[in-house]
Design a protein around this motif. Structure first.
Motif, PDB file in Angstrom:
ATOM      1  N   TRP A 132       6.096  39.499 -36.616  1.00 20.10           N
ATOM      2  CA  TRP A 132       4.663  39.751 -36.452  1.00 20.10           C
ATOM      3  C   TRP A 132       4.211  39.324 -35.063  1.00 20.10           C
ATOM      4  N   TRP A 133       4.673  38.152 -34.610  1.00 17.95           N
ATOM      5  CA  TRP A 133       4.284  37.644 -33.290  1.00 17.95           C
ATOM      6  C   TRP A 133       4.683  38.622 -32.195  1.00 17.95           C
ATOM      7  N   GLN A 134       5.909  39.136 -32.244  1.00 17.96           N
ATOM      8  CA  GLN A 134       6.371  40.070 -31.221  1.00 17.96           C
ATOM      9  C   GLN A 134       5.612  41.389 -31.276  1.00 17.96           C
ATOM     10  N   ALA A 135       5.320  41.874 -32.460  1.00 21.57           N
ATOM     11  CA  ALA A 135       4.687  43.187 -32.608  1.00 21.57           C
ATOM     12  C   ALA A 135       3.175  43.153 -32.425  1.00 21.57           C
ATOM     13  N   VAL A 136       2.522  42.113 -32.927  1.00 15.77           N
ATOM     14  CA  VAL A 136       1.060  42.103 -32.957  1.00 15.77           C
ATOM     15  C   VAL A 136       0.451  40.825 -32.417  1.00 15.77           C
ATOM     16  N   GLY A 137       0.933  39.704 -32.848  1.00 17.66           N
ATOM     17  CA  GLY A 137       0.285  38.427 -32.604  1.00 17.66           C
ATOM     18  C   GLY A 137       0.039  38.070 -31.167  1.00 17.66           C
ATOM     19  N   ARG A 138       1.056  38.202 -30.321  1.00 17.88           N
ATOM     20  CA  ARG A 138       0.868  37.771 -28.941  1.00 17.88           C
ATOM     21  C   ARG A 138      -0.134  38.635 -28.203  1.00 17.88           C
ATOM     22  N   TRP A 139      -0.347  39.872 -28.627  1.00 15.46           N
ATOM     23  CA  TRP A 139      -1.308  40.747 -27.960  1.00 15.46           C
ATOM     24  C   TRP A 139      -2.732  40.462 -28.397  1.00 15.46           C
ATOM     25  N   SER A 140      -2.903  39.798 -29.529  1.00 16.60           N
ATOM     26  CA  SER A 140      -4.253  39.491 -29.986  1.00 16.60           C
ATOM     27  C   SER A 140      -4.722  38.128 -29.498  1.00 16.60           C
ATOM     28  N   MET A 141      -3.826  37.360 -28.905  1.00 16.34           N
ATOM     29  CA  MET A 141      -4.188  36.050 -28.378  1.00 16.34           C
ATOM     30  C   MET A 141      -5.021  36.232 -27.106  1.00 16.34           C
ATOM     31  N   PRO A 142      -5.873  35.258 -26.779  1.00 17.96           N
ATOM     32  CA  PRO A 142      -6.718  35.385 -25.598  1.00 17.96           C
ATOM     33  C   PRO A 142      -5.938  35.584 -24.296  1.00 17.96           C
ATOM     34  N   LEU A 143      -4.735  35.032 -24.187  1.00 15.77           N
ATOM     35  CA  LEU A 143      -3.970  35.159 -22.949  1.00 15.77           C
ATOM     36  C   LEU A 143      -2.814  36.141 -23.138  1.00 15.77           C
ATOM     37  N   TYR A 144      -3.132  37.316 -23.647  1.00 17.22           N
ATOM     38  CA  TYR A 144      -2.107  38.323 -23.904  1.00 17.22           C
ATOM     39  C   TYR A 144      -1.365  38.740 -22.640  1.00 17.22           C
ATOM     40  N   CYS A 145      -1.977  38.592 -21.470  1.00 15.41           N
ATOM     41  CA  CYS A 145      -1.366  39.109 -20.246  1.00 15.41           C
ATOM     42  C   CYS A 145      -0.484  38.096 -19.534  1.00 15.41           C
ATOM     43  N   ILE A 146      -0.585  36.834 -19.864  1.00 19.26           N
ATOM     44  CA  ILE A 146       0.226  35.821 -19.191  1.00 19.26           C
ATOM     45  C   ILE A 146       1.592  35.795 -19.874  1.00 19.26           C
ATOM     46  N   GLN A 147       2.597  36.259 -19.150  1.00 24.32           N
ATOM     47  CA  GLN A 147       3.920  36.420 -19.740  1.00 24.32           C
ATOM     48  C   GLN A 147       4.549  35.079 -20.107  1.00 24.32           C
ATOM     49  N   GLN A 148       4.408  34.093 -19.257  1.00 27.67           N
ATOM     50  CA  GLN A 148       4.979  32.770 -19.517  1.00 27.67           C
ATOM     51  C   GLN A 148       3.918  31.732 -19.194  1.00 27.67           C
ATOM     52  N   ARG A 149       3.350  31.134 -20.228  1.00 28.79           N
ATOM     53  CA  ARG A 149       2.259  30.180 -20.028  1.00 28.79           C
ATOM     54  C   ARG A 149       2.663  29.057 -19.081  1.00 28.79           C
ATOM     55  N   GLY A 150       1.699  28.668 -18.243  1.00 23.60           N
ATOM     56  CA  GLY A 150       1.931  27.579 -17.302  1.00 23.60           C
ATOM     57  C   GLY A 150       2.595  28.024 -16.016  1.00 23.60           C
ATOM     58  N   THR A 151       2.875  29.332 -15.907  1.00 22.93           N
ATOM     59  CA  THR A 151       3.505  29.841 -14.696  1.00 22.93           C
ATOM     60  C   THR A 151       2.759  31.084 -14.213  1.00 22.93           C
ATOM     61  N   VAL A 152       3.044  31.460 -12.991  1.00 23.91           N
ATOM     62  CA  VAL A 152       2.467  32.670 -12.395  1.00 23.91           C
ATOM     63  C   VAL A 152       3.542  33.743 -12.354  1.00 23.91           C
ATOM     64  N   TRP A 153       3.154  34.928 -12.672  1.00 24.12           N
ATOM     65  CA  TRP A 153       3.968  36.152 -12.639  1.00 24.12           C
ATOM     66  C   TRP A 153       5.331  35.961 -13.310  1.00 24.12           C
ATOM     67  N   GLY A 154       5.248  35.541 -14.587  1.00 26.05           N
ATOM     68  CA  GLY A 154       6.451  35.474 -15.415  1.00 26.05           C
ATOM     69  C   GLY A 154       7.437  34.400 -15.039  1.00 26.05           C
ATOM     70  N   GLY A 155       6.970  33.312 -14.453  1.00 32.15           N
ATOM     71  CA  GLY A 155       7.847  32.188 -14.171  1.00 32.15           C
ATOM     72  C   GLY A 155       8.232  31.989 -12.720  1.00 32.15           C
ATOM     73  N   LEU A 156       7.583  32.696 -11.788  1.00 30.52           N
ATOM     74  CA  LEU A 156       7.908  32.510 -10.368  1.00 30.52           C
ATOM     75  C   LEU A 156       7.667  31.082  -9.915  1.00 30.52           C
ATOM     76  N   PHE A 157       6.552  30.502 -10.370  1.00 28.94           N
ATOM     77  CA  PHE A 157       6.216  29.122 -10.029  1.00 28.94           C
ATOM     78  C   PHE A 157       5.158  28.641 -11.005  1.00 28.94           C
ATOM     79  N   GLU A 158       5.001  27.334 -11.090  1.00 28.96           N
ATOM     80  CA  GLU A 158       4.003  26.754 -11.984  1.00 28.96           C
ATOM     81  C   GLU A 158       2.603  27.134 -11.516  1.00 28.96           C
ATOM     82  N   THR A 159       1.704  27.309 -12.456  1.00 22.49           N
ATOM     83  CA  THR A 159       0.321  27.605 -12.117  1.00 22.49           C
ATOM     84  C   THR A 159      -0.248  26.426 -11.325  1.00 22.49           C
TER      85      THR A 159
END
Length: 127
Positions: free
Chosen positions: A9-36
């Protein structure tokens, strides 16, 4: 069984309904390039078109807010991560945009706009 259903469910629906659906890896910028960097708060566009493009894998977008006007806040960390400023332009006192890339043509579009006294930075590109 419950754990497997929850993960599916998380992979199919859940992560897209969360407020930060666009942040691929929380705490980082652009999918883990560096910490926010400190002072930046991750947010996601609310427009349904962005949500649809991100969900279907057509594009990728990350947004960050700052309490002050600092349009270049993520440019130095992005260049340290290997992106080169390919073209930039200032459109006005409250807007900055640039194209960055590791290759040509540029892979990232970077824009910063004034948001009250703060800054809204958007990074977008191909997934």
């Amino acid at each position: 069984m419950t754990a497997a259903l929850s993960a599916a469910w998380w992979q199919a629906v859940g992560r897209w309904s969360m407020p930060l659906y666009c942040i691929q890896q929380r705490g980082t910028v652009w999918g883990g390039l560096f910490e926010t960097p400190a002072g930046l708060t991750p947010v996601c566009p609310t427009a349904s078109t962005y949500r649809t493009e991100v969900r279907t894998g057509q594009s990728r977008v990350e947004q960050y807010t700052l309490p002050t006007w600092a349009p270049d806040a993520l440019l130095t960390p992005l260049t340290r991560a290997g992106y080169v400023l390919r073209e930039d332009e200032i459109r006005g006192p409250g807007h900055y945009s640039a194209f960055l890339g590791r290759t040509v043509p540029a892979e990232l579009f970077y824009t910063a706009v004034r948001d009250g006294s703060g800054t809204l930075i958007t990074i977008s590109g191909s997934p």
